[in-house]
Write a protein that holds these residues in place. Structure first.
Motif, PDB file in Angstrom:
ATOM      1  N   UNK A 417     -16.129  36.027 116.689  1.00 58.17           N
ATOM      2  CA  UNK A 417     -16.362  35.862 115.254  1.00 58.17           C
ATOM      3  C   UNK A 417     -16.372  37.205 114.536  1.00 58.17           C
ATOM      4  N   UNK A 418     -17.045  38.195 115.119  1.00 59.64           N
ATOM      5  CA  UNK A 418     -17.169  39.502 114.472  1.00 59.64           C
ATOM      6  C   UNK A 418     -15.808  40.171 114.310  1.00 59.64           C
ATOM      7  N   UNK A 419     -15.022  40.193 115.382  1.00 61.87           N
ATOM      8  CA  UNK A 419     -13.742  40.897 115.304  1.00 61.87           C
ATOM      9  C   UNK A 419     -12.732  40.143 114.444  1.00 61.87           C
ATOM     10  N   UNK A 420     -12.660  38.835 114.578  1.00 58.13           N
ATOM     11  CA  UNK A 420     -11.704  38.074 113.763  1.00 58.13           C
ATOM     12  C   UNK A 420     -12.069  38.178 112.284  1.00 58.13           C
ATOM     13  N   UNK A 425     -10.943  40.492 106.882  1.00 63.36           N
ATOM     14  CA  UNK A 425     -11.397  41.151 105.654  1.00 63.36           C
ATOM     15  C   UNK A 425     -10.622  42.440 105.412  1.00 63.36           C
ATOM     16  N   UNK A 426     -10.344  43.175 106.499  1.00 65.73           N
ATOM     17  CA  UNK A 426      -9.584  44.418 106.377  1.00 65.73           C
ATOM     18  C   UNK A 426      -8.193  44.153 105.811  1.00 65.73           C
ATOM     19  N   UNK A 427      -7.635  42.975 106.115  1.00 70.62           N
ATOM     20  CA  UNK A 427      -6.314  42.611 105.614  1.00 70.62           C
ATOM     21  C   UNK A 427      -6.356  42.068 104.186  1.00 70.62           C
ATOM     22  N   UNK A 428      -7.552  41.933 103.611  1.00 72.94           N
ATOM     23  CA  UNK A 428      -7.655  41.484 102.228  1.00 72.94           C
ATOM     24  C   UNK A 428      -8.049  40.042 102.044  1.00 72.94           C
ATOM     25  N   UNK A 453      -5.861  32.839 112.928  1.00 69.37           N
ATOM     26  CA  UNK A 453      -5.176  33.252 111.717  1.00 69.37           C
ATOM     27  C   UNK A 453      -4.607  32.093 110.928  1.00 69.37           C
ATOM     28  N   UNK A 454      -4.184  31.028 111.628  1.00 67.36           N
ATOM     29  CA  UNK A 454      -3.674  29.854 110.912  1.00 67.36           C
ATOM     30  C   UNK A 454      -4.761  29.256 110.029  1.00 67.36           C
ATOM     31  N   UNK A 455      -5.960  29.133 110.583  1.00 74.49           N
ATOM     32  CA  UNK A 455      -7.068  28.542 109.832  1.00 74.49           C
ATOM     33  C   UNK A 455      -7.472  29.449 108.664  1.00 74.49           C
ATOM     34  N   UNK A 456      -7.528  30.763 108.923  1.00 74.37           N
ATOM     35  CA  UNK A 456      -7.839  31.693 107.837  1.00 74.37           C
ATOM     36  C   UNK A 456      -6.755  31.636 106.768  1.00 74.37           C
ATOM     37  N   UNK A 457      -5.491  31.496 107.188  1.00 73.25           N
ATOM     38  CA  UNK A 457      -4.396  31.416 106.234  1.00 73.25           C
ATOM     39  C   UNK A 457      -4.459  30.175 105.368  1.00 73.25           C
ATOM     40  N   UNK A 506      -3.762  39.786 111.342  1.00 71.39           N
ATOM     41  CA  UNK A 506      -4.939  40.599 111.665  1.00 71.39           C
ATOM     42  C   UNK A 506      -6.073  39.742 112.213  1.00 71.39           C
ATOM     43  N   UNK A 507      -6.220  38.522 111.719  1.00 74.14           N
ATOM     44  CA  UNK A 507      -7.236  37.623 112.285  1.00 74.14           C
ATOM     45  C   UNK A 507      -6.935  37.339 113.742  1.00 74.14           C
ATOM     46  N   UNK A 508      -5.660  37.098 114.049  1.00 72.42           N
ATOM     47  CA  UNK A 508      -5.269  36.856 115.441  1.00 72.42           C
ATOM     48  C   UNK A 508      -5.476  38.088 116.309  1.00 72.42           C
TER      49      UNK A 508
END
Length: 556
Positions: A417-420, A425-428, A453-457, A506-508
């Motif tokens: 969770x922390x790294x993803x 966030x770093x990617x905006x 990353x799919x879910x974040x997207x 970046x999430x991935x």
């Protein structure tokens, strides 16, 4: 369209270069001379609307984020960018030939027919037709500047090494990987990579891509081997790098080294079947006269045909057949047609027009193409998921206390969770989107078929509109080579499509880093509570025996 009853139709094919001003003049003169019923152009609906200056079509989120679609989009972007750069070189707007055909037809009040296959279908079928080896070579070509078997071996080796690294970190002690060896390998790897990177930078503008690759690998590799044999930096590595860094870097370096050795063997094997003859000509050798013989995109794909016959078939041959189907239908209906197509398609289309009985069925060249061969990524994903679940189940069946398993799972959840979340966030990404990616990272990490990353997207797309016009904006930003790289990157993040892709990627990456760190650092600490890796192995065997006994008692 005009009345064509009882009239025999005809087709005149004009082959153009999409960025040649001479082609624009030829198109205008041919249409004015022939005065056809229909002007057919090598465009689909989306590209036609874009050339007309209409509002770009929004991209379907489910299409953009599903499976290999990101790779397909990157392939499309690559083609679009190269065509834009070639247009700048010859001071002609890409697609000027098609725009001239449309405007000339409208000027004479003629009908316009769009006869090309949808670009998303073409790119999807292109990617699906490529073999694993061809995809590795293409990725290696983009990353390292060479696209032959060496690139395939290098990419494959790195992929194997990334998987082998955590395994070595966990079980290396069982087959002779000592702490002293990890210290020495870490020093050799860090300084060797730094030397290779420096040599690559120094070689820019002075060496060919092949020369830079050999210099970086050769120079960095020789330095690394020297440090590995002498151990002169071991003391500094132990003094300045902690045990975690040594364990993580050393095990990953050993894994990648072993992977590259395997990849080198694969590269040698592939090289036996590779045509080493240099391709004649190329993009850098083009003159305006040569542009009248073939359009730039098709010419690029003809180079791809040397190592990807299936990919070239989807991009060139199938489109020849698709366009010919449309033209044959117009001719059979009695229309006089002028067809404006890329010159690279002209011969194939005219052959089909002469022999329409040889056309493949339309259903064979439309729709989604399934990938060929064994779906190795899916196989690895299933095996990894089964292994992860089996690990917890067997320990539970062995009688390992619930508190231990709960803390182990909590650590797995937290580090993912922390790294993803942080890299999203770093990617905006918005807080909510990054939170979604972080919350599901633990689950997606045990199944490579999924990706946080799919879910974040998907969450980010609730607040973000992306469309095909973003590609033109990205091309414009990248075309300005006078600006600092930091400004270019900053402007690219202002383009919604690029920001979305970076959030997904970046999430991935965050989840991948977390998985590696968990395997190399967190797991050993938990295993120590049970007596080490060997003790955990014994517990899993006992859990398997208990499971078998339970199943036997249930059956009998």
């Amino acid at each position: 369209m005009s009345d064509t009853a009882d009239r025999e139709g005809s087709v005149t094919v004009v082959g153009t270069a999409h960025i040649s001003s001479a082609s624009v003049e030829e198109v205008e003169e041919t249409i004015e001379r022939e005065r056809p019923d229909v002007v057919a152009v090598e465009l689909d609906e989306g590209r036609y609307r874009q050339l007309q200056g209409e509002t770009p079509e929004d991209l379907d989120a489910s299409d953009l984020l599903r499976g290999n679609t990101v790779f397909q989009f990157l392939a499309y972007w690559m083609l679009s960018y190269v065509q834009t750069k070639m247009g700048e070189r010859f001071d002609v707007t890409p697609g000027a030939d098609m725009m001239a055909a449309i405007e000339t037809a409208e000027g004479f009040d003629l009908d316009v027919a769009l006869v090309d296959r949808d670009i998303q279908t073409t790119i999807q079928r292109f990617w699906a037709r490529m073999t694993l080896s061809e995809k590795l070579r293409m990725i290696g070509g983009l990353a390292f500047g060479v696209g032959d078997s060496r690139a395939a071996g290098l990419v494959l080796g790195i992929a194997i090494g990334i998987i082998a690294g955590p395994i070595i970190a966990l079980f290396g002690g069982s087959f002779g990987v000592t702490d002293a060896l990890l210290v020495r390998v870490t020093g050799a790897a860090v300084l060797g990579i730094a030397a290779g990177y420096l040599l690559d930078r120094l070689g820019r503008g002075r060496l060919t891509p092949d020369g830079r690759l050999f210099a970086a690998i050769g120079g960095g590799g020789l330095l690394g081997i020297g440090l590995l044999l002498t151990g002169i930096v071991d003391t500094y590595v132990e003094a300045y790098l902690g045990g975690f860094v040594v364990n993580a870097v050393g095990s990953l370096a050993l894994g990648i080294t072993a992977g590259i050795l395997v990849g080198s063997v694969v590269a040698l094997f592939l090289g036996l079947f590779e045509d080493d003859r240099p391709a004649e000509g190329g993009l850098d050798d083009l003159s305006m006269e040569e542009l009248t013989d073939t359009d730039v995109v098709t010419m690029m794909m003809e180079e791809f045909r040397q190592f990807s016959p299936g990919g070239a078939e989807a991009l060139i041959d199938e489109r020849d057949a698709f366009i010919a189907h449309k033209l044959v239908a117009l001719r059979d209906a009695g229309y006089h047609v002028v067809a404006v197509v890329g010159a690279g398609h002209r011969d194939g289309i005219e052959r089909y027009l002469r022999e329409p009985e040889t056309l493949p069925p339309m259903e064979d060249i439309t729709g989604t193409e399934r990938g060929r061969g064994i779906p190795w990524f899916k196989v690895i994903g299933v095996v990894f998921s089964i292994g992860f679940i089996a690990f917890f189940v067997l320990l539970a069946m062995a009688g390992v206390r619930d508190g231990f398993l709960l803390r182990l799972f909590a650590a797995w959840f937290l580090i993912n969770a922390v790294f993803a979340f942080s890299l999203a966030k770093l990617a905006g990404a918005r807080w909510s989107s990054a939170g979604v990616g972080g919350a599901v990272a633990w689950l997606t990490s045990i199944n490579p078929m999924l990706a946080p990353g799919w879910f974040a997207g998907y969450a980010e797309l609730r607040h973000l509109r992306v469309n095909v016009g973003d590609i033109s904006r990205l091309n414009d930003i990248l075309s300005d080579e006078t600006r600092p790289a930091s400004d270019i990157v900053s402007d690219m993040f202002d383009v919604p499509l690029f920001r979305l892709i970076m959030i997904v990627a970046m999430t991935n990456v965050g989840s991948m880093i977390a998985t590696f760190l968990f395997a190399t650092y967190v797991l050993p600490m938990f295993f120590a509570e049970l007596g080490g890796v060997e003790a955990v192995g014994r517990e899993m065997i006992r859990g398997a025996q208990n499971s078998a006994d339970l199943i036997w008692r249930t059956i009998t």
